[in-house]
Design an enzyme around this catalytic site. Sequence first.
Site, mmCIF file in Angstrom:
data_model
loop_
_atom_site.group_PDB
_atom_site.id
_atom_site.type_symbol
_atom_site.label_atom_id
_atom_site.label_comp_id
_atom_site.label_asym_id
_atom_site.label_seq_id
_atom_site.Cartn_x
_atom_site.Cartn_y
_atom_site.Cartn_z
ATOM 1 N N ASP A 36 0.811 -1.226 0.000
ATOM 2 C CA ASP A 36 0.000 0.000 0.000
ATOM 3 C C ASP A 36 0.844 1.274 0.000
ATOM 4 O O ASP A 36 1.995 1.288 0.413
ATOM 5 C CB ASP A 36 -0.950 0.010 1.202
ATOM 6 C CG ASP A 36 -0.215 -0.102 2.539
ATOM 7 O OD1 ASP A 36 0.781 -0.868 2.617
ATOM 8 O OD2 ASP A 36 -0.626 0.570 3.498
ATOM 9 N N GLU B 115 -0.378 -1.792 5.209
ATOM 10 C CA GLU B 115 0.594 -1.664 6.306
ATOM 11 C C GLU B 115 0.481 -0.294 6.959
ATOM 12 O O GLU B 115 0.687 -0.148 8.166
ATOM 13 C CB GLU B 115 2.025 -1.879 5.778
ATOM 14 C CG GLU B 115 3.065 -2.060 6.868
ATOM 15 C CD GLU B 115 3.408 -0.779 7.614
ATOM 16 O OE1 GLU B 115 3.520 -0.820 8.854
ATOM 17 O OE2 GLU B 115 3.544 0.272 6.974
HETATM 18 ZN ZN LIG Z 1 5.347 3.999 6.062
HETATM 19 ZN ZN LIG Z 2 6.737 1.270 5.208
#
Ligand SMILES: [Zn+2]
Ligand SMILES: [Zn+2]
Length: 398
Positions: A80, A138
């Site tokens: 992401d 994440e």
């Molecule tokens: Zn980051």
């Molecule tokens: Zn990262």
Amino acid sequence: MKDQIFEQCHRHFNDIVAIRRDIHQYPELGFDVHRTAGIAADALQALEIPVKTGIGRTGVVGDLEVPGATKRIALRADMDALPIQELTDVPYKSKIDGKAHLCGHDAHTAMLIGTARILSEFRSSLKTHVRFIFQPSEEALPGGAPAMIADGALEDVDEIYGIHVFPLYTVGEYATCSGPMLAQSDTFQITLTGTGGHAAFPHLTVDPIVISAQFVTALQSIIARNVNPLDSAVVSVTQFHGGDANLQNGLTGAALNVIPPKVLIGGTVRTLQKAVQTRVRGQLERLLAGLADAHNATYTFDYQEGYPVTYNHEPCVSTAVSTARGLVGENNLIFPVLPILGGEDFGYYSQKIPACFVMVGAGNEEKGIVNMCHHPQFDIDETCMIYGMALLTNLAML
Ligand SMILES: [Zn+2]
Ligand SMILES: [Zn+2]
């Protein structure tokens, strides 16, 4: 072996750069990583690696099975981007306003694809099964890792490794440590409510600004007096709002003669050990409760736990360190690096099975590539992807 691995990394380099730049131009956020996940899944399928999609909502898991192997290691990449406007002028700049790969997860995805390609070529000499994990989200809570784990991403996995590009280290360097490497990163939100009124009649009010100011000052003592000086912790207040000002206009038009009824305070707590986190959290609320009580105010305290500590276990650390040393030599290995109080949802994997997280140097001062992750002008020296692929490949070939 080392020369052979680097040779393969160089051979695949241009293709991997192209994949990274493609992903970079079309960044996707959180769990909405359909295009990027498609690229990862297609790449694995092209190698005849069995693929499962829709793991952890939009994650991809591929299993390179090795006949006769009894051990399985997992290699993890995040996919992401961030909701930030990119301010570089590179030709592969983000084509989507307000979204950009400014943490290098485009490179992580591309490197794991490259690693899969190289390992497929070395398939006959592999001794362990290899699981490729491409995870969403994440950057945004609740993180993609718990969803991946819930969908079985770690089933039958003995060890997991993750890497992160890091521009504060130079290309060709690796950095890691034993034990806690990245912090538990929590947030808190507080409403402190008093009684508003005329600023010239403070005795008829309960002034939440004075109480809140005392609280912000008092909480500095948590780190100074409640945490062992040899442990690490951060408490930062990042939001402090009271009064009726519209922040965009500054104080123009604001009621400077009114004591407001409440103040909103927000911030973050970073720790490397559960016991320290528990202590800091408890002391934050005790200070708040005591001050509110002393001044006849009331409060709400909302504490949100973020990603857990990323913990590097033996024997994974020794394996990663000796592999890194073999690839770049002692002088280019930063071990043990001091832990970082940033958060990473790789921490969830490391809470479940033996794990090691390694920083891959991505900076190059001569080229002006020095901006840290999340900076609007963040970029990497793409040569770092050779080192990222070399490390992951070598770890899977032991
Ligand atoms: Zn980051
Ligand atoms: Zn990262």
